[in-house]
Design an enzyme around this catalytic site. Structure first.
Site, PDB file in Angstrom:
ATOM      1  N   SER A 137     -41.763  85.329 -31.660  1.00 24.51           N
ATOM      2  CA  SER A 137     -41.969  86.019 -32.821  1.00 24.51           C
ATOM      3  C   SER A 137     -41.282  87.271 -32.989  1.00 24.51           C
ATOM      4  O   SER A 137     -40.988  87.838 -31.856  1.00 24.51           O
ATOM      5  CB  SER A 137     -43.511  86.441 -32.981  1.00 24.51           C
ATOM      6  OG  SER A 137     -43.686  87.392 -34.242  1.00 24.51           O
ATOM      7  N   TYR A 162     -51.898  90.219 -29.371  1.00 23.31           N
ATOM      8  CA  TYR A 162     -51.211  89.028 -29.804  1.00 23.31           C
ATOM      9  C   TYR A 162     -49.706  89.247 -29.616  1.00 23.31           C
ATOM     10  O   TYR A 162     -48.994  88.570 -29.053  1.00 23.31           O
ATOM     11  CB  TYR A 162     -51.638  88.886 -31.483  1.00 23.31           C
ATOM     12  CG  TYR A 162     -50.333  88.024 -32.126  1.00 23.31           C
ATOM     13  CD1 TYR A 162     -50.492  86.519 -31.727  1.00 23.31           C
ATOM     14  CD2 TYR A 162     -49.420  88.617 -32.652  1.00 23.31           C
ATOM     15  CE1 TYR A 162     -49.536  85.777 -32.515  1.00 23.31           C
ATOM     16  CE2 TYR A 162     -48.413  87.554 -33.220  1.00 23.31           C
ATOM     17  CZ  TYR A 162     -48.395  86.388 -33.190  1.00 23.31           C
ATOM     18  OH  TYR A 162     -47.468  85.505 -33.618  1.00 23.31           O
ATOM     19  N   LYS A 166     -46.912  86.936 -26.997  1.00 27.03           N
ATOM     20  CA  LYS A 166     -45.473  86.605 -27.230  1.00 27.03           C
ATOM     21  C   LYS A 166     -44.618  87.227 -26.340  1.00 27.03           C
ATOM     22  O   LYS A 166     -43.518  86.356 -25.885  1.00 27.03           O
ATOM     23  CB  LYS A 166     -45.124  87.053 -28.656  1.00 27.03           C
ATOM     24  CG  LYS A 166     -46.010  86.222 -29.759  1.00 27.03           C
ATOM     25  CD  LYS A 166     -45.897  84.428 -29.605  1.00 27.03           C
ATOM     26  CE  LYS A 166     -46.916  83.675 -30.542  1.00 27.03           C
ATOM     27  NZ  LYS A 166     -46.857  82.256 -30.319  1.00 27.03           N
TER      28      LYS A 166
HETATM   29  N1  UFG Z   1     -49.204  92.747 -46.787  1.00 26.89           N
HETATM   30  C1  UFG Z   1     -49.676  93.235 -47.766  1.00 26.89           C
HETATM   31  N2  UFG Z   1     -51.124  92.741 -48.040  1.00 26.89           N
HETATM   32  C2  UFG Z   1     -51.652  91.708 -47.710  1.00 26.89           C
HETATM   33  C3  UFG Z   1     -50.986  91.098 -46.389  1.00 26.89           C
HETATM   34  C4  UFG Z   1     -49.846  91.682 -45.928  1.00 26.89           C
HETATM   35  O1  UFG Z   1     -49.260  94.062 -48.533  1.00 26.89           O
HETATM   36  O2  UFG Z   1     -52.617  91.297 -47.795  1.00 26.89           O
HETATM   37  C5  UFG Z   1     -47.983  93.381 -46.662  1.00 26.89           C
HETATM   38  C6  UFG Z   1     -47.646  93.827 -45.129  1.00 26.89           C
HETATM   39  O3  UFG Z   1     -48.093  95.230 -45.079  1.00 26.89           O
HETATM   40  C7  UFG Z   1     -46.226  93.580 -44.876  1.00 26.89           C
HETATM   41  C8  UFG Z   1     -46.081  92.331 -45.560  1.00 26.89           C
HETATM   42  O4  UFG Z   1     -46.979  92.008 -46.565  1.00 26.89           O
HETATM   43  O5  UFG Z   1     -45.345  94.706 -45.333  1.00 26.89           O
HETATM   44  C9  UFG Z   1     -45.978  90.943 -44.503  1.00 26.89           C
HETATM   45  O6  UFG Z   1     -47.317  90.952 -43.957  1.00 26.89           O
HETATM   46  P1  UFG Z   1     -47.825  89.480 -43.259  1.00 26.89           P
HETATM   47  O7  UFG Z   1     -49.049  90.014 -42.585  1.00 26.89           O
HETATM   48  O8  UFG Z   1     -47.515  88.605 -43.984  1.00 26.89           O
HETATM   49  O9  UFG Z   1     -46.628  89.530 -42.114  1.00 26.89           O
HETATM   50  P2  UFG Z   1     -46.339  90.524 -40.732  1.00 26.89           P
HETATM   51  O10 UFG Z   1     -44.839  90.857 -41.176  1.00 26.89           O
HETATM   52  O11 UFG Z   1     -47.386  91.601 -40.891  1.00 26.89           O
HETATM   53  O12 UFG Z   1     -46.459  89.498 -39.743  1.00 26.89           O
HETATM   54  C10 UFG Z   1     -45.755  88.825 -39.048  1.00 26.89           C
HETATM   55  C11 UFG Z   1     -46.220  87.434 -38.429  1.00 26.89           C
HETATM   56  C12 UFG Z   1     -47.149  87.992 -37.396  1.00 26.89           C
HETATM   57  C13 UFG Z   1     -46.630  88.834 -36.235  1.00 26.89           C
HETATM   58  C14 UFG Z   1     -46.108  90.182 -37.320  1.00 26.89           C
HETATM   59  C15 UFG Z   1     -45.816  91.594 -36.214  1.00 26.89           C
HETATM   60  O13 UFG Z   1     -46.696  86.863 -39.370  1.00 26.89           O
HETATM   61  O14 UFG Z   1     -47.292  86.812 -36.578  1.00 26.89           O
HETATM   62  O15 UFG Z   1     -45.163  89.833 -38.075  1.00 26.89           O
HETATM   63  O16 UFG Z   1     -45.747  92.381 -36.841  1.00 26.89           O
HETATM   64  F1  UFG Z   1     -47.281  89.475 -35.520  1.00 26.89           F
END
Ligand code: UFG
Length: 351
Positions: A137, A162, A166
């Site tokens: 990831s 988590y 990774k």
């Molecule tokens: N976000 C929102 N509202 C939500 C969910 C997410 O605004 O309900 C925002 C987050 O703040 C972020 C973006 O949408 O800016 C993406 O969030 P996600 O949770 O979809 O994805 P992430 O980038 O946080 O997660 C990804 C991978 C994970 C990994 C993570 C590490 O999906 O497996 O990056 O930061 F662990």
């Protein structure tokens, strides 16, 4: 794999093959002519996925698919799989993946994600199978100093168990490849996989309240939730919301098949970013999904979520130059396919 064989003569073990990325990869492998064995304990996936895979690929290809319900930590079960099937290579997806849950349950996360990998690698070498592709990831890059991220960008300390799993599994597999030059290891660092199979038959089906943005937005679109919660609008980005490199799960699946073809006949350890190279903000995603589903989706601005980075996106030059792989689908395709899946399956596979 130590030597190059035709896909029809190559048997690929896919752990976690009933999950979101795993199932799309299994379809691509079958459509590319491979023999496929899925090992999945269905702890976070539905058995119905297997019927959907059959429907998509058709009778001839589905005959090349075998399913074993087992936990990858179960050494005896893995032994039986390696005894029964002539496994040439492994794609290892199985693992716990909820960031928040990992903070609450570190022992379970380390035990499962590290334990399964160690058990798998030990069973592999006992059976002379030394080719593995691992689901890593972009989380291993942490909060980036510079964008875009290349494979040479520094790994940073993870912000949750988590992410550490990774990080650590990457290290374990690098050390395995270093200790035994016959191993062939590919670490694929995914950016943010979204979208669904264009048929609408397969997609992401999280249990409970989705942690990730896209499944949450899709559930708002289908009326299961009231409004999207936007975590922070005061980031240093063009519209203040977080920016990520979203990649269509079909492109990601293809990346695994490309890696499998590329690694055949090689040894060593290589890392590849799999993304699109483009950053998209949370508000841009909400607007794109609104266009796909035909109505403005409501959202509310909330405080930042702990542990989130401001922005990340990938440089995928290495995957293009070495494996000939490149993402071809854009955000509109991702939202269209995700909406097609969600609107046809409002309650996921169990609907
Ligand atoms: N976000 C929102 N509202 C939500 C969910 C997410 O605004 O309900 C925002 C987050 O703040 C972020 C973006 O949408 O800016 C993406 O969030 P996600 O949770 O979809 O994805 P992430 O980038 O946080 O997660 C990804 C991978 C994970 C990994 C993570 C590490 O999906 O497996 O990056 O930061 F662990």
């Amino acid at each position: 794999m130590s030597n190059k064989k035709a896909p029809a003569d190559t048997c690929v073990l896919v752990t976690g093959g009933a999950g979101f990325i795993g199932s799309h990869t299994v379809v691509d492998l079958l459509e590319s002519g491979y023999q496929v064995v899925v090992v999945d304990d269905l702890s976070n996936a539905s058995e119905k996925v297997l019927d959907r895979i059959d429907q998509i690929v058709g009778d001839e290809a589905s005959e090349r698919l075998s399913f074993v319900r087992a936990d990858v930590c179960d050494r005896d079960a893995l032994e039986a799989v390696f005894d029964e099937f002539p496994i040439d290579a492994v794609i290892h997806f199985a693992g716990f993946k909820a960031v928040g849950e990992s903070v609450a349950k570190p022992v379970e996360y380390y035990s499962n994600n590290l334990g399964s990998t160690l058990t798998l690698v030990d069973a592999m070498r006992a059976h002379g199978c030394k080719s593995i592709i691992f689901s890593s990831s972009a989380t291993v890059y942490g909060d980036p100093d510079e964008l875009p991220l290349t494979e040479a960008s520094p790994k940073k300390p993870a912000t949750n168990p988590y992410g550490w799993t990774k990080w650590m599994v990457e290290q374990i597999l690098m050390d395995v490849a270093k200790a035994d030059p016959e191993w062939d290891v590919v670490l694929l660092r995914y950016f943010n996989p979204i979208g669904a199979h264009p048929s609408g038959l397969m997609g992401e089906d999280p249990k409970g309240i989705p942690n990730n943005l896209l499944p949450y937005v899709a559930q708002v679109a289908v009326g299961r939730r009231d409004a999207v919660h936007v975590f922070g609008d005061d980031y240093d980005t063009p519209d203040g919301t977080g920016v990520r490199d979203y990649i269509h799960v079909m492109d990601l699946a293809r990346g695994h098949v490309a890696a499998l073809g590329w690694m055949a006949g090689r040894t060593g350890c290589e890392v590849f970013n799999l993304g699109t190279g483009k950053g998209t903000s949370v508000l841009e995603i909400i607007h794109a999904f609104s266009a796909a589903c035909g109505r403005e989706l409501p959202y509310v601005i909330e405080p930042r979520r702990a542990g989130d980075v401001t922005a990340n996106w990938a440089d995928c030059t290495k995957a293009r130059e070495l494996m000939g792989w490149e993402a071809t689908r854009g955000i509109a395709d991702m939202c269209r396919d995700s909406w097609n899946w969600q609107s046809n399956n409002p309650n996921g596979y169990e609907g």
